[in-house]
Design an enzyme around this catalytic site. Structure first.
Site, PDB file in Angstrom:
ATOM      1  N   THR A   1      45.855  30.655  49.532  1.00  0.00           N
ATOM      2  CA  THR A   1      45.974  30.704  48.602  1.00  0.00           C
ATOM      3  C   THR A   1      47.364  30.225  47.917  1.00  0.00           C
ATOM      4  O   THR A   1      48.872  30.874  48.643  1.00  0.00           O
ATOM      5  CB  THR A   1      45.458  32.372  47.708  1.00  0.00           C
TER       6      THR A   1
ATOM      7  N   ASP B   1      37.877  31.799  47.218  1.00  0.00           N
ATOM      8  CA  ASP B   1      37.375  31.175  45.843  1.00  0.00           C
ATOM      9  C   ASP B   1      36.803  32.378  44.775  1.00  0.00           C
ATOM     10  O   ASP B   1      35.972  32.936  45.182  1.00  0.00           O
ATOM     11  CB  ASP B   1      37.167  29.852  46.105  1.00  0.00           C
TER      12      ASP B   1
ATOM     13  N   GLY C   1      45.884  37.848  35.824  1.00  0.00           N
ATOM     14  CA  GLY C   1      44.824  36.789  35.793  1.00  0.00           C
ATOM     15  C   GLY C   1      43.944  37.370  34.401  1.00  0.00           C
ATOM     16  O   GLY C   1      44.137  37.770  33.449  1.00  0.00           O
ATOM     17  N   TYR C   2      42.134  37.614  34.385  1.00  0.00           N
ATOM     18  CA  TYR C   2      41.757  38.010  33.274  1.00  0.00           C
ATOM     19  C   TYR C   2      41.899  39.872  33.320  1.00  0.00           C
ATOM     20  O   TYR C   2      40.626  40.302  33.126  1.00  0.00           O
ATOM     21  CB  TYR C   2      39.949  37.129  33.758  1.00  0.00           C
ATOM     22  N   ASP C   3      42.671  40.109  34.304  1.00  0.00           N
ATOM     23  CA  ASP C   3      42.332  41.356  34.902  1.00  0.00           C
ATOM     24  C   ASP C   3      42.290  42.823  33.945  1.00  0.00           C
ATOM     25  O   ASP C   3      41.557  43.502  32.953  1.00  0.00           O
ATOM     26  CB  ASP C   3      43.733  42.440  35.509  1.00  0.00           C
TER      27      ASP C   3
ATOM     28  N   HIS D   1      35.622  42.551  43.191  1.00  0.00           N
ATOM     29  CA  HIS D   1      34.672  41.506  43.803  1.00  0.00           C
ATOM     30  C   HIS D   1      35.410  40.887  45.030  1.00  0.00           C
ATOM     31  O   HIS D   1      34.603  40.871  46.149  1.00  0.00           O
ATOM     32  CB  HIS D   1      35.014  40.551  42.561  1.00  0.00           C
ATOM     33  N   ARG D   2      36.819  41.454  45.144  1.00  0.00           N
ATOM     34  CA  ARG D   2      37.480  40.862  45.828  1.00  0.00           C
ATOM     35  C   ARG D   2      37.268  42.099  47.325  1.00  0.00           C
ATOM     36  O   ARG D   2      36.993  41.598  48.745  1.00  0.00           O
ATOM     37  CB  ARG D   2      38.741  40.996  46.302  1.00  0.00           C
TER      38      ARG D   2
HETATM   39  P1  ITT Z   1      44.037  29.706  44.942  1.00  0.00           P
HETATM   40  O1  ITT Z   1      42.461  28.379  45.355  1.00  0.00           O
HETATM   41  O2  ITT Z   1      45.516  28.536  45.177  1.00  0.00           O
HETATM   42  O3  ITT Z   1      44.049  30.837  45.815  1.00  0.00           O
HETATM   43  P2  ITT Z   1      43.399  29.408  42.035  1.00  0.00           P
HETATM   44  O4  ITT Z   1      44.340  30.152  41.534  1.00  0.00           O
HETATM   45  O5  ITT Z   1      43.601  28.532  42.452  1.00  0.00           O
HETATM   46  O6  ITT Z   1      43.976  29.810  43.953  1.00  0.00           O
HETATM   47  P3  ITT Z   1      40.995  29.930  42.226  1.00  0.00           P
HETATM   48  O7  ITT Z   1      40.069  28.464  41.878  1.00  0.00           O
HETATM   49  O8  ITT Z   1      39.702  31.100  42.934  1.00  0.00           O
HETATM   50  O9  ITT Z   1      42.581  30.035  42.589  1.00  0.00           O
HETATM   51  O10 ITT Z   1      41.049  30.484  40.457  1.00  0.00           O
HETATM   52  C1  ITT Z   1      40.634  32.262  40.617  1.00  0.00           C
HETATM   53  C2  ITT Z   1      40.825  32.289  39.088  1.00  0.00           C
HETATM   54  O11 ITT Z   1      40.203  33.222  38.907  1.00  0.00           O
HETATM   55  C3  ITT Z   1      42.335  32.537  39.194  1.00  0.00           C
HETATM   56  O12 ITT Z   1      43.162  31.669  38.810  1.00  0.00           O
HETATM   57  C4  ITT Z   1      41.814  33.694  37.787  1.00  0.00           C
HETATM   58  O13 ITT Z   1      42.918  33.128  36.309  1.00  0.00           O
HETATM   59  C5  ITT Z   1      41.048  34.304  38.648  1.00  0.00           C
HETATM   60  N1  ITT Z   1      40.619  35.311  39.159  1.00  0.00           N
HETATM   61  C6  ITT Z   1      40.607  35.859  40.609  1.00  0.00           C
HETATM   62  N2  ITT Z   1      39.966  37.213  40.785  1.00  0.00           N
HETATM   63  C7  ITT Z   1      40.707  37.978  39.937  1.00  0.00           C
HETATM   64  C8  ITT Z   1      40.882  38.849  39.817  1.00  0.00           C
HETATM   65  O14 ITT Z   1      40.922  39.737  40.472  1.00  0.00           O
HETATM   66  N3  ITT Z   1      42.072  39.800  38.738  1.00  0.00           N
HETATM   67  C9  ITT Z   1      42.149  39.259  37.368  1.00  0.00           C
HETATM   68  N4  ITT Z   1      42.003  37.246  37.313  1.00  0.00           N
HETATM   69  C10 ITT Z   1      41.343  36.935  38.800  1.00  0.00           C
END
Ligand code: ITT
Length: 186
Positions: A8, A67, A147-149, A174-175
């Site tokens: 990541t 993802d 992120g959107y937390d 979710h994770r």
């Molecule tokens: P990698 O692909 O390098 O892992 P990325 O940020 O591009 O990083 P994604 O394509 O999976 O990853 O995008 C997921 C997006 O969704 C991430 O940028 C966050 O904005 C949001 N997201 C995912 N999990 C989250 C969480 O636990 N809390 C808040 N936002 C989350």
């Protein structure tokens, strides 16, 4: 000890992924930043597999990819797989979701996470999915997480992900759900 590359580039996801993997008998390694995978697929699962396979084959090591994204029902599932690309910064992405939702009263949403583990030859040896139900608030609340937390409210706990302790988010997110399943496969 076998090495596992955490594939990541997201600085918010990385510590969460490391925390879930801590108990395993694997030596964790970070993905080199210059190895960037373009997400060309149309589902969380296909993008997770693509990231794990590409990094595993490029480095000749085992790799795990995540993802994930926010699926908002009243926005027909947006931002979904485009969650990372919905704006340039976390605050722009949040502002866009809030603007698009406006005064909509149906604010149900899901956070989805798909994890995939690839062997050095690029074969997928484990995959899992976790979904967390919630609602989108009208304005951000809380300072933890990423992120959107701050706009994702979990009714059962009466808190956004950004108000939860890292331990609670780890358990209910979710994770967290995806990792519980994945670890039983490894
Ligand atoms: P990698 O692909 O390098 O892992 P990325 O940020 O591009 O990083 P994604 O394509 O999976 O990853 O995008 C997921 C997006 O969704 C991430 O940028 C966050 O904005 C949001 N997201 C995912 N999990 C989250 C969480 O636990 N809390 C808040 N936002 C989350």
């Amino acid at each position: 000890m076998r090495k596992l590359v955490v594939a990541t580039s997201n600085p918010g996801k990385l510590p969460e992924m490391q925390q879930y993997l801590k108990g395993l008998d694997w030596q964790l390694q970070l993905k080199p930043p210059e190895l960037d995978v373009v997400e060309t697929e149309l589902t969380f699962a296909a993008n997770a597999r693509l990231k794990a396979i590409t990094v595993a084959k490029a480095l000749g090591e085992w790799a795990i990819a995540d993802d994930s994204g926010l699926v908002v029902e009243a926005l027909q599932g947006a931002p979904g797989i485009y969650s990372a690309r919905y704006g340039k910064t976390d605050s722009e992405r949040i502002a866009r979701v809030l603007r698009e939702l406006g005064e909509e009263s149906h604010r149900r949403a899901q956070f989805v996470c798909v994890l995939a583990v690839a062997a050095p030859d690029g074969s997928i040896i484990a995959q899992s999915q976790g979904v967390c139900e919630g609602e989108i608030l009208n304005s951000p609340r809380g300072t933890q997480g990423f992120g959107y937390d701050p706009i994702f409210y979990v009714v059962q706990y009466r808190q956004t992900f950004a108000q939860m302790s890292p331990e609670l988010k780890q358990r209910v997110s979710h994770r967290g759900l995806a990792f519980t399943q994945l670890l039983s496969q490894l």
